[in-house]
Design an enzyme around this catalytic site. Sequence first.
Site, PDB file in Angstrom:
ATOM      1  N   THR A 122      30.550  40.825  25.994  1.00 44.09           N
ATOM      2  CA  THR A 122      31.903  40.733  25.456  1.00 44.09           C
ATOM      3  C   THR A 122      31.923  39.558  24.486  1.00 44.09           C
ATOM      4  OG1 THR A 122      32.768  41.589  27.531  1.00 44.09           O
ATOM      5  CG2 THR A 122      34.349  40.462  26.084  1.00 44.09           C
ATOM      6  N   GLU A 168      31.463  46.951  27.408  1.00 41.88           N
ATOM      7  CA  GLU A 168      31.215  47.467  28.755  1.00 41.88           C
ATOM      8  C   GLU A 168      32.484  47.350  29.598  1.00 41.88           C
ATOM      9  OE1 GLU A 168      28.428  49.000  30.228  1.00 41.88           O
ATOM     10  OE2 GLU A 168      30.133  49.292  31.555  1.00 41.88           O
ATOM     11  N   ARG A 171      33.026  47.816  36.584  1.00 38.33           N
ATOM     12  CA  ARG A 171      33.623  46.853  37.522  1.00 38.33           C
ATOM     13  C   ARG A 171      32.547  46.415  38.492  1.00 38.33           C
ATOM     14  NH1 ARG A 171      37.545  51.146  39.966  1.00 38.33           N
ATOM     15  NH2 ARG A 171      35.572  52.212  39.719  1.00 38.33           N
ATOM     16  N   GLU A 172      32.418  45.112  38.686  1.00 38.41           N
ATOM     17  CA  GLU A 172      31.484  44.645  39.701  1.00 38.41           C
ATOM     18  C   GLU A 172      31.909  45.238  41.034  1.00 38.41           C
ATOM     19  OE1 GLU A 172      30.885  40.386  39.697  1.00 38.41           O
ATOM     20  OE2 GLU A 172      30.595  40.419  37.537  1.00 38.41           O
ATOM     21  N   PHE A 278      46.064  48.785  39.878  1.00 37.99           N
ATOM     22  CA  PHE A 278      46.330  47.385  39.482  1.00 37.99           C
ATOM     23  C   PHE A 278      47.770  46.972  39.784  1.00 37.99           C
ATOM     24  CE2 PHE A 278      42.259  48.024  37.877  1.00 37.99           C
ATOM     25  CZ  PHE A 278      41.678  46.788  37.693  1.00 37.99           C
ATOM     26  N   GLY A 286      40.705  37.054  39.243  1.00 35.86           N
ATOM     27  CA  GLY A 286      39.656  36.053  39.034  1.00 35.86           C
ATOM     28  C   GLY A 286      38.393  36.754  38.587  1.00 35.86           C
ATOM     29  N   CYS A 289      35.272  37.955  34.368  1.00 34.90           N
ATOM     30  CA  CYS A 289      35.748  38.620  33.140  1.00 34.90           C
ATOM     31  C   CYS A 289      37.203  38.347  32.781  1.00 34.90           C
ATOM     32  CB  CYS A 289      35.527  40.118  33.242  1.00 34.90           C
ATOM     33  SG  CYS A 289      33.790  40.539  33.142  1.00 34.90           S
ATOM     34  N   LYS A 292      38.172  34.696  31.620  1.00 38.38           N
ATOM     35  CA  LYS A 292      37.543  34.253  30.373  1.00 38.38           C
ATOM     36  C   LYS A 292      37.941  35.147  29.191  1.00 38.38           C
ATOM     37  CE  LYS A 292      32.968  36.396  30.118  1.00 38.38           C
ATOM     38  NZ  LYS A 292      33.151  37.210  28.938  1.00 38.38           N
ATOM     39  N   LYS A 349      36.091  39.605  44.590  1.00 31.56           N
ATOM     40  CA  LYS A 349      36.485  40.957  45.002  1.00 31.56           C
ATOM     41  C   LYS A 349      35.431  41.460  45.976  1.00 31.56           C
ATOM     42  CE  LYS A 349      35.862  44.303  41.940  1.00 31.56           C
ATOM     43  NZ  LYS A 349      35.754  45.079  40.706  1.00 31.56           N
TER      44      LYS A 349
END
Length: 459
Positions: A122, A168, A171-172, A278, A286, A289, A292, A349
């Site tokens: 990113t 990209e 999602r982690e 969401f 947090g 991604c 920041k 998460k």
Amino acid sequence: MKVCVIGTGYVGLVTGVCLAHIGHDVICVDNNEEKVKLMKQGQSPIYEPGLSELMHSCMNSGKLNFTTDLGAGVNHGEILFIAVGTPPLPTGESDTRYVEAVARGIGNNLNGGYKVIVNKSTVPIGSGDWVRMIVLDGFKEKQTQVMGEGFTMTEETSPLFDVVSNPEFLREGSAVYDTFNPDRIVLGGSADKAINMMKELYQPLIDRKFSENSSLSPVPVVVTDLSSAEMIKYAANAFLATKISFINEVANICDRVGADVTQVAKGIGLDSRIGSKFLQAGIGWGGSCFPKDVAALIHTASDYGYETELMNAAVKVNERQRVIIIEKLQHELKILKGKVVGLLGLTFKPDTDDMRDAPALNIIQELNRLGAKVKAYDPIVSQTGLSHGLSGVIIESNAEMLADGCDALVLVTDWQEFLKLDLDKMSKLVKNRLMIDGRNFLDRTAIEKSGFRYVGIGR
Ligand code: NAD
């Protein structure tokens, strides 16, 4: 196709492994020797569901290799992904020095043959053209070293490459699933040849050959200019972060007026214009991604003389939300000095080992400052012993040990295993039966049945 992925973090490694799985010939490059050594032994340096298994099978089929040698990677790949980190600077701006080093390194190693250089990191808006410039600088530097000061860049001597932005959205915690089941693929660039090669690369994914539901229509591909592609990534994350801040603000009002935010979220989420995702109120966003990327977009806007009032407010709401747990603890326990607080979960998460900018870190800092003793149990952190940024926390190896002697338990991360806590056992071990559910995740009835007082967010 022959692919090189530079940077093997959450994005690069998942991308490399998944591209190898769909049939491409992939080399992953990282300058961290320890990581590369681990990966060559078949071990993933990150925790991501399903990744290790896929990595092993791709390595066994010879489709996936690892190296620290950027030159070898550049030589191998017709498509070169830049997937290194772009962490935030204290100003909020993205630190692009790793992208710069890689772009220069690619330039140093270009030696004939057309390449597509893909920004998957990113990167700030305008980075596509900037990467092109750095690659050319790197190429010129190297040619000057080899051929002497007389080297000039002409149409004949210039390297053949194009830069594409391919943000990209994985999602982690579900990165492998997301890569095989994307909502869309965004390609930014002006060269048809490069865009067509990217479409060819992703065709099996576009055709949903590896999707959970292969009968769905093909994955939409958004082909646009470089800047719009870069902006799409920032706008997507800023929107999602704002949506969470919105429901958190509603939750705080619910707390005051006696409404239940989970019911409110259900009621508004069924509106197709709003959607239910969401809208889970909690202790704020947090991770590596959202914070920041929102900060970087705010910074870019200010570079252009624009004040992002809505995004500033989303950040402010989030900062306050992260310490709402402290307010709730103070309300319930009054003085926190000398109290023992047990945190269920630490990562930002579930299903990840990532602690970057996790709300838990702010909560721990505040509890330490107020003189409370902090214990924690996290399914991954407790197992791996990773304790980055966790000074002043006693890490327990299971939920019962965590409960022992606690004045309050606080659910910080909504790991599935916390739905199966042995609440009766834990209720006998705690000093005081107080459960603060920072994600509105636990079964309130079951908690109360075990004698705990349940406190949620906005309910
Ligand atoms: P990360 O920090 O997990 O991984 C970066 C990797 O790059 C590290 O392994 C590091 O050793 C390597 N690296 C750094 N400099 C290098 C160099 N010169 N040569 C080779 N390797 C080098 O980062 P990440 O979380 O995977 O994120 C990568 C990018 O993708 C970032 O720009 C991020 O914003 C973006 N992104 C991340 C996510 C996510 O969920 N993590 C999602 C979407 C986009």
